[in-house]
Design a protein around this motif. Structure first.
Motif, PDB file in Angstrom:
ATOM      1  N   ASN A   1       0.824  -1.187   0.000  1.00  0.00           N
ATOM      2  CA  ASN A   1       0.000   0.000   0.000  1.00  0.00           C
ATOM      3  C   ASN A   1       0.867   1.248   0.000  1.00  0.00           C
ATOM      4  N   LEU A   2       1.919   1.161   0.773  1.00  0.00           N
ATOM      5  CA  LEU A   2       2.829   2.288   0.935  1.00  0.00           C
ATOM      6  C   LEU A   2       3.391   2.729  -0.389  1.00  0.00           C
ATOM      7  N   SER A   3       3.991   1.787  -1.103  1.00  0.00           N
ATOM      8  CA  SER A   3       4.662   2.198  -2.330  1.00  0.00           C
ATOM      9  C   SER A   3       3.641   2.582  -3.383  1.00  0.00           C
ATOM     10  N   GLY A   4       2.432   2.088  -3.248  1.00  0.00           N
ATOM     11  CA  GLY A   4       1.418   2.485  -4.209  1.00  0.00           C
ATOM     12  C   GLY A   4       0.968   3.902  -3.939  1.00  0.00           C
ATOM     13  N   GLN A   5       0.784   4.210  -2.664  1.00  0.00           N
ATOM     14  CA  GLN A   5       0.275   5.532  -2.333  1.00  0.00           C
ATOM     15  C   GLN A   5       1.296   6.617  -2.552  1.00  0.00           C
ATOM     16  N   PHE A   6       2.533   6.306  -2.298  1.00  0.00           N
ATOM     17  CA  PHE A   6       3.531   7.364  -2.345  1.00  0.00           C
ATOM     18  C   PHE A   6       4.113   7.560  -3.724  1.00  0.00           C
ATOM     19  N   LEU A   7       3.590   6.844  -4.667  1.00  0.00           N
ATOM     20  CA  LEU A   7       3.924   7.101  -6.055  1.00  0.00           C
ATOM     21  C   LEU A   7       5.404   7.267  -6.304  1.00  0.00           C
ATOM     22  N   THR A   8       5.763   8.465  -6.721  1.00  0.00           N
ATOM     23  CA  THR A   8       7.124   8.623  -7.192  1.00  0.00           C
ATOM     24  C   THR A   8       8.094   9.064  -6.107  1.00  0.00           C
ATOM     25  N   ASP A   9       7.609   9.294  -4.922  1.00  0.00           N
ATOM     26  CA  ASP A   9       8.539   9.824  -3.925  1.00  0.00           C
ATOM     27  C   ASP A   9       9.369   8.713  -3.310  1.00  0.00           C
ATOM     28  N   ASP A  10      10.487   8.410  -3.939  1.00  0.00           N
ATOM     29  CA  ASP A  10      11.323   7.305  -3.503  1.00  0.00           C
ATOM     30  C   ASP A  10      11.858   7.496  -2.089  1.00  0.00           C
ATOM     31  N   ASN A  11      12.139   8.736  -1.733  1.00  0.00           N
ATOM     32  CA  ASN A  11      12.699   8.960  -0.402  1.00  0.00           C
ATOM     33  C   ASN A  11      11.663   8.685   0.673  1.00  0.00           C
ATOM     34  N   LEU A  12      10.428   9.032   0.373  1.00  0.00           N
ATOM     35  CA  LEU A  12       9.360   8.770   1.321  1.00  0.00           C
ATOM     36  C   LEU A  12       9.175   7.270   1.499  1.00  0.00           C
ATOM     37  N   VAL A  13       9.213   6.555   0.374  1.00  0.00           N
ATOM     38  CA  VAL A  13       9.084   5.098   0.428  1.00  0.00           C
ATOM     39  C   VAL A  13      10.235   4.505   1.221  1.00  0.00           C
ATOM     40  N   ALA A  14      11.442   5.054   1.006  1.00  0.00           N
ATOM     41  CA  ALA A  14      12.598   4.540   1.743  1.00  0.00           C
ATOM     42  C   ALA A  14      12.401   4.724   3.238  1.00  0.00           C
ATOM     43  N   ALA A  15      11.908   5.908   3.613  1.00  0.00           N
ATOM     44  CA  ALA A  15      11.671   6.163   5.041  1.00  0.00           C
ATOM     45  C   ALA A  15      10.655   5.177   5.591  1.00  0.00           C
ATOM     46  N   GLY A  16       9.571   4.997   4.863  1.00  0.00           N
ATOM     47  CA  GLY A  16       8.546   4.070   5.318  1.00  0.00           C
ATOM     48  C   GLY A  16       9.081   2.656   5.467  1.00  0.00           C
ATOM     49  N   SER A  17       9.847   2.210   4.474  1.00  0.00           N
ATOM     50  CA  SER A  17      10.364   0.836   4.546  1.00  0.00           C
ATOM     51  C   SER A  17      11.308   0.670   5.719  1.00  0.00           C
ATOM     52  N   LEU A  18      12.139   1.666   5.960  1.00  0.00           N
ATOM     53  CA  LEU A  18      13.073   1.541   7.085  1.00  0.00           C
ATOM     54  C   LEU A  18      12.327   1.489   8.406  1.00  0.00           C
ATOM     55  N   MET A  19      11.266   2.249   8.495  1.00  0.00           N
ATOM     56  CA  MET A  19      10.485   2.207   9.727  1.00  0.00           C
ATOM     57  C   MET A  19       9.883   0.828   9.928  1.00  0.00           C
ATOM     58  N   ILE A  20       9.413   0.240   8.836  1.00  0.00           N
ATOM     59  CA  ILE A  20       8.842  -1.097   8.943  1.00  0.00           C
ATOM     60  C   ILE A  20       9.920  -2.086   9.359  1.00  0.00           C
ATOM     61  N   ALA A  21      11.130  -1.896   8.848  1.00  0.00           N
ATOM     62  CA  ALA A  21      12.203  -2.838   9.145  1.00  0.00           C
ATOM     63  C   ALA A  21      12.777  -2.634  10.541  1.00  0.00           C
ATOM     64  N   LEU A  22      12.494  -1.487  11.119  1.00  0.00           N
ATOM     65  CA  LEU A  22      13.152  -1.126  12.376  1.00  0.00           C
ATOM     66  C   LEU A  22      13.008  -2.124  13.518  1.00  0.00           C
ATOM     67  N   PRO A  23      11.800  -2.574  13.837  1.00  0.00           N
ATOM     68  CA  PRO A  23      11.692  -3.505  14.969  1.00  0.00           C
ATOM     69  C   PRO A  23      12.564  -4.736  14.831  1.00  0.00           C
ATOM     70  N   THR A  24      12.571  -5.343  13.662  1.00  0.00           N
ATOM     71  CA  THR A  24      13.395  -6.544  13.526  1.00  0.00           C
ATOM     72  C   THR A  24      14.873  -6.200  13.628  1.00  0.00           C
ATOM     73  N   LEU A  25      15.259  -5.040  13.120  1.00  0.00           N
ATOM     74  CA  LEU A  25      16.660  -4.647  13.223  1.00  0.00           C
ATOM     75  C   LEU A  25      17.052  -4.436  14.675  1.00  0.00           C
ATOM     76  N   ILE A  26      16.158  -3.810  15.424  1.00  0.00           N
ATOM     77  CA  ILE A  26      16.458  -3.577  16.835  1.00  0.00           C
ATOM     78  C   ILE A  26      16.593  -4.889  17.587  1.00  0.00           C
ATOM     79  N   VAL A  27      15.610  -5.757  17.363  1.00  0.00           N
ATOM     80  CA  VAL A  27      15.665  -7.067  18.014  1.00  0.00           C
ATOM     81  C   VAL A  27      16.963  -7.767  17.647  1.00  0.00           C
ATOM     82  N   TYR A  28      17.344  -7.657  16.405  1.00  0.00           N
ATOM     83  CA  TYR A  28      18.568  -8.310  15.957  1.00  0.00           C
ATOM     84  C   TYR A  28      19.785  -7.747  16.666  1.00  0.00           C
ATOM     85  N   LEU A  29      19.869  -6.439  16.739  1.00  0.00           N
ATOM     86  CA  LEU A  29      21.055  -5.842  17.345  1.00  0.00           C
ATOM     87  C   LEU A  29      21.182  -6.217  18.816  1.00  0.00           C
TER      88      LEU A  29
END
Lengths: 455, 314, 331
Positions: free
Chosen positions: B269-297
């Motif tokens: 949904n994220l990448s569909g809604q944010f269309l061409t704004d790659d930086n916004l998508v990058a921010a969103g994806s990193l936020m989604i990845a954050l919990p697992t990264l934290i748990v990992y660290l």
């Protein structure tokens, strides 16, 4: 029953308050081509587009028959881009019955369509959708609710719209919000600056494109992400090359995709490929809009919803469109592609009364005006809608559609949904990626069509 | 065997090095070492690059990076977390994270609990069908999910539930409960396998001592075995947390209502809604990845030991 | 009590006999095994069997179970003839994925494991770095790579290649041109790898390598070093040692690595689905879900046929793994 109304409403039907008699007669000619079952739908050429007053009075009386709704109402929306989303919100906010609490659930536009049948298993009470074969398909499968009683109160919508909202069983399942034509969009200032003129024939069109190329512009915007935008190009080319009737018949699975006539369409299309943007399959239509916006590209075949992408009013005012050029004199520029967007009700809504009341509201000018105020890229369905404040494009759209001899909805709304999504989407994308493979592709398409339409 | 094993230490090139340093001689620069480290460092750079780039992109406004030649590889005029707050709001991430929490926590606890039940029974008591059971579970976990989805979807759509659990559909699909259930059913296999291997290494005598003292089976399980399994459970918990959190498939197929989806599946949904704004998508994806990264660290050791427990047979 | 608490548990298990338990205990054990088993069987095993059954039927999935019609092998006939271009493209891509995973990230992961098994400086840090992509969901990986590496306007690849200007951009993820194609006798359409599929393999590899590395490291750590030293001192160089001594002894790990690679290749779905499955990235797993409740009212029968194809492809390896793994249990 299944052969009924593969065609979408003919021109005069999609009318509004300024329909003239001449157009009524043209409309009659269009209807005559369809099956006799259309008459059974409760409308005929006699009534087409006229007599607003009588139906309005009857409508007002009928409207009171609907119960007043209360409580929560869920609204499934696929209006996910900025302006349409805000427009839907405005429309919902303007709903007079404040006892009803409406919750809007917005899903990304493409995802919503990809998952529609899954969604229809447990949908919201109000479902965003489009008129056409696909709506009738869902109705026939019992996936959406009968809203005929809502229609008895919708006097401001012509019989044409009613017909477009009617399922195969004669009941209504859809309430329209607006419609918009597809056309070749361009920047007026760019054309003036470079001395271009609007082409009327195919040869003029190609010549103009070549001229744009020498002027270091990309002649045509090309986007196909989601595998649906380029279906518009197919529709236009097919209707211009082979005529509306053949197009309808092809959509109904009654013609061979291996027919020479279809091959001719792709032969013409192949000429456009060197004139359009590269990487068509990866580009979203919104991204294509950007190219037109900063004048990198000259022309864009798309629906008038294009203007909803731009924030700068100056740019929006600068955009105009012309009808897709004539290819065969016999068919001229008669056919217009003008999809109708609107809403359906769930088969078993949690709040029937509120749902029906809300749908009744959508069919009125008030709701449509509220929407179009924020996103004026389409034309209201209601005949009573105030057109005084219509933008240049809206006025042109309305006249454009009214003057059309035949109207189509759009490939993926006019044919079997499985065929559209599984077969045509891939076939067109594969053609755009490698035009040389089209003969083999069409052979496969024909095979698959036979399997799919058999059921 | 001429194994010059000095005090249990491994005799390898490394030893020569250590001997050398111990005697005070300078270690010569070994070119093979240099090559090795260069190789490893380059690989590390390749591994980090996408995330580092995404992070860099997420801090910059798209208008800035898309308009300049060199795009991302330019010096920033402005760095801010604006993309993160936009992505969070527009992607409705608060809601999705809450749903994720409601799915992951119960699924995790119940999976481990039920798996330890079976592992306990299978490893410490002999039934004729122990082996069959283990094989069934393992096979079930190895199968690609797509093999079972069509009938599963139908089953889910037709099991009726009271509306308190399933307010939307009245059935098992489109419910958080349904997602928890399939996670349990699917992950039990792996956890049982790992835990049963682990439990097998627990000496018989402990259990016997307890039962001589009059403890019933459940008590033995709870008082004796489970505490001993804590390391394995911790390891499995980190692994399972990651896998359940990262689930995309079950959420996308068994839940069609956007507002009921856990966070990883909302990325489409994220990448569909944010269309061409790659930086916004990058921010969103990193936020989604954050919990697992934290748990990992934080819990890296548990993570790795969880996988190795599964790989080794105890 | 007993003196051998510290020795390894002997192979032959001295298990408490079931008959020696109290009835209360028996009931407890019954619950403990029963409930999880019921859940697993109901939602995993039974659906797997149903998929096989449904592949011989025709059903739109929308109406009741009574509308299921038995049609024999027609679904298989359809996917192998009418829709053969889809199936062949999907199987071909799965095969490419499998072969690539094997000779690329799997071997690379084994190499990394081997290199990091020596006590060199910084091995912990390297391990951490190589492994962290594994904790990311493949869907997230796909989107991240799409926005910063494959982005036509500002991604790493196009920037490095100088192709960021509109109209000159390389569309990495949308370009479904076949890099090369060939004809198989009974297929009408040519098959070949699409550019965008080959490109996405990089993202998948990025994650897969670390996964394999950790598994193999675990195996290497449990490997008795004296064996290795003995071989080396006997004159074998590192490669020979690895090939002759280490690798064969690590058979259990090798089996695991092979099976995991194959299952991952067949299971890949998330990354392609998150990228909206553009043309060129067909996979069998995607074909199954396209028929879940398709636009056309679905074709559960056909989708199940694809599911069975998937099952057939992996069942051999699953059985191999089970046999290998549980052989010792039976002794």
């Amino acid at each position: 029953m299944s052969s009924q109304a593969r065609r979408s409403p003919s021109p005069s039907e999609v009318g509004f308050s300024t329909v003239s008699r001449r157009q009524l007669l043209l409309g009659a000619a269009g209807i005559a081509g369809a099956g006799g079952l259309l008459a059974a739908c409760g409308s005929s050429s006699k009534k087409a587009g006229g007599t607003n007053s009588a139906s309005t009075v009857a409508g007002a009386a009928a409207a009171s028959k609907l119960k007043k709704g209360t409580g929560a109402l869920s609204f499934g929306s696929n209006y996910s881009n900025d302006k349409p989303k805000a427009a839907v919100q405005a429309m919902v906010d303007a709903f007079p019955n404040k006892d009803v609490k409406i919750a809007i659930n917005t899903t990304d536009h493409n995802t919503y369509q990809d998952n529609i049948v899954q969604y229809l298993q447990q949908p919201d009470d109000i479902i965003s959708w489009f008129a056409g074969y696909r709506m009738r398909f869902f109705a026939a499968k019992g996936l959406v609710g009968d809203v005929s009683d809502v229609w008895s109160g919708l006097g401001d919508l012509t019989d044409a719209f009613k017909k477009a909202s009617t399922g195969d069983d004669g009941k209504q399942y859809f309430v329209p919000l607006y419609y918009y034509p597809w056309g070749v969009h361009y920047r007026k200032s760019l054309f003036t600056e470079k001395g271009y003129t609007v082409p009327k024939t195919w040869d003029e069109f190609l010549a103009l494109a070549e001229k744009m190329k020498t002027d270091k512009l990309t002649p045509l915007v090309a986007a196909n992400d989601g595998k649906w935008p380029q279906m518009g190009m197919f529709d236009q080319l097919n209707m211009r090359t082979n005529g509306y009737d053949f197009h309808v018949s092809l959509m109904a699975g009654k013609e061979k995709w291996t027919d020479d006539r279809v091959a001719n369409v792709f032969k013409s299309w192949e000429k456009l490929i060197p004139l359009q943007q590269e990487g068509v399959n990866g580009r979203k239509w919104e991204e294509g809009a950007t190219a037109l916006g900063n004048k990198e590209a000259g022309m864009y075949l798309i629906g008038t919803f294009l203007t909803s992408q731009f924030k700068d009013q100056a740019v929006i005012d600068d955009i105009d469109f012309f009808a897709f050029p004539e290819i065969d004199k016999k068919y001229a520029q008669d056919a217009v592609e003008a999809p109708i967007d609107g809403f359906m009700m769930a088969a078993k809504p949690k709040n029937v009364d509120a749902a029906k009341e809300f749908l009744g509201y959508i069919g009125t000018a008030a709701a449509q005006e509220a929407y179009l105020k924020i996103d004026p890229s389409s034309v209201a369905a209601s005949s009573k809608a105030n057109t005084a404040n219509y933008s240049a494009i809206q006025k042109k759209s309305a006249d454009f559609v009214a003057g059309a001899k035949q109207i189509s909805q759009f490939l993926d709304r006019d044919t079997d949904p499985e065929f559209a999504s599984k077969v045509m989407g891939d076939a067109i994308a594969s053609f755009l990626s490698d035009p040389k493979t089209i003969t083999a592709t069409l052979k496969t398409v024909e095979e698959k069509k036979l399997t799919i339409f058999k059921k | 065997m001429s194994a010059t094993v000095a005090g249990g230490q491994v005799v390898s090139e490394g030893v020569r090095e250590r001997v050398a340093t111990a005697t005070g001689r300078r270690r010569p620069i070994r070119w093979s070492r240099v090559v090795l480290h260069t190789f490893l460092i380059s690989t590390a750079i390749v591994m980090i690059m996408p995330i580092a780039l995404a992070f860099y992109a997420s801090l910059r406004p798209y208008a800035e990076t898309s308009s300049r030649k060199g795009g991302l590889f330019t010096f920033p005029k402005k760095l801010s977390f604006a993309n993160y707050s936009s992505a969070f709001k527009q992607g409705d991430m608060g809601r999705h994270l809450w749903v994720t929490f409601l799915i992951v926590v119960p699924a995790l606890i119940l999976t481990l609990l039920l798996a330890s039940f079976v592992a306990f029974a299978v490893s410490r008591y002999s039934f004729r069908f122990n082996l069959v059971l283990l094989m069934l579970f393992t096979a079930g976990n190895l199968m690609p999910q797509q093999v079972i989805i069509l009938p599963l979807f139908q089953i889910y759509s037709r099991i009726p539930l009271p509306s308190s659990i399933s307010p939307n559909s009245g059935h098992l699909n489109n419910t958080i409960f349904g997602l928890v259930l399939i996670h349990i059913a699917f992950q039990i296999g792996f956890c049982t396998f790992v835990l049963s291997n682990y439990m097998k290494t627990i000496p018989k005598e402990l259990g016997e001592a307890a039962s001589v003292d009059g403890a019933s089976v459940p008590k033995q399980f709870y008082r004796v075995i489970l505490p001993i399994c804590r390391p394995a459970l911790a390891a499995l918990a980190t692994l399972e947390f990651t896998w359940i959190y990262n689930d995309f498939f079950w959420a996308v197929t068994l839940v069609s209502r956007g507002n009921l989806r856990p966070i990883t599946s909302s990325i489409k949904n994220l990448s569909g809604q944010f269309l061409t704004d790659d930086n916004l998508v990058a921010a969103g994806s990193l936020m989604i990845a954050l919990p697992t990264l934290i748990v990992y660290l934080i819990l890296q050791k548990q993570f790795i030991s969880g996988l190795t427990l599964g790989a080794n047979k105890g | 009590m007993s003196t051998d608490l510290t020795t390894a548990v002997p192979r032959k298990r001295r298990r408490r006999r079931y008959s020696q338990l109290t009835s209360g205990d028996k009931r407890a054990l019954g619950f403990m095994t029963g409930i999880p088993t019921v859940i697993h069987v109901a939602f995993v095993t039974v659906p797997a069997l149903l998929t096989i059954f449904l592949s011989f039927t025709k059903w739109d999935g929308l109406h009741g179970i009574s509308s299921v019609r038995f049609v024999g092998f027609r679904n298989y006939w359809e996917i192998f003839t009418v829709f053969e271009d889809t199936l062949s493209a999907a199987i071909f891509n799965n095969v490419i994925l499998l072969v690539f995973l094997f000779f690329g990230p799997t071997l690379f992961g084994i190499l990394l494991a081997y290199l990091l098994d020596k006590n060199i400086r910084g091995t912990r840090v390297y391990q951490s770095i190589y492994y962290f992509p594994v904790v990311l969901s493949l869907a997230v990986v796909g989107i991240i790579w799409k926005s910063v590496i494959f982005s036509p306007g500002q991604g790493l690849l196009n920037t490095v290649l100088g192709r960021t200007k509109a109209g000159h951009q390389i569309d990495w993820l949308g370009d479904s041109h076949k890099v090369f194609s060939f004809h198989i006798p009974f297929l009408d359409n040519a098959i070949g790898p699409s550019k965008n599929f080959l490109v996405i393999l990089a993202a998948i590899a990025w994650r897969h390598a670390g996964y394999i590395m950790v598994l193999y490291l675990a195996g290497l750590k449990s490997f008795d070093p004296s064996l290795r030293e003995a071989a080396m001192i006997d004159g074998a160089n590192e490669w020979k040692t690895f090939r002759r001594v280490v690798f064969p002894t690590l058979k259990p790990i090798n089996v695991i690595v092979v099976v995991i690679t194959i299952i991952e290749a067949l299971r890949t779905y998330d990354i392609i689905a998150a990228l909206r499955a553009p043309l060129g990235m067909e996979l069998i797993s995607l074909e199954v879900t396209k028929n879940l409740l398709g636009e056309g009212g679905g074709n559960v029968g056909r989708g199940s046929a694809y599911g069975v194809v998937l099952l057939v492809l992996c069942i051999g390896f699953i059985i191999w793994y089970l046999v290998n793994n549980f052989r010792e249990e039976q002794t």
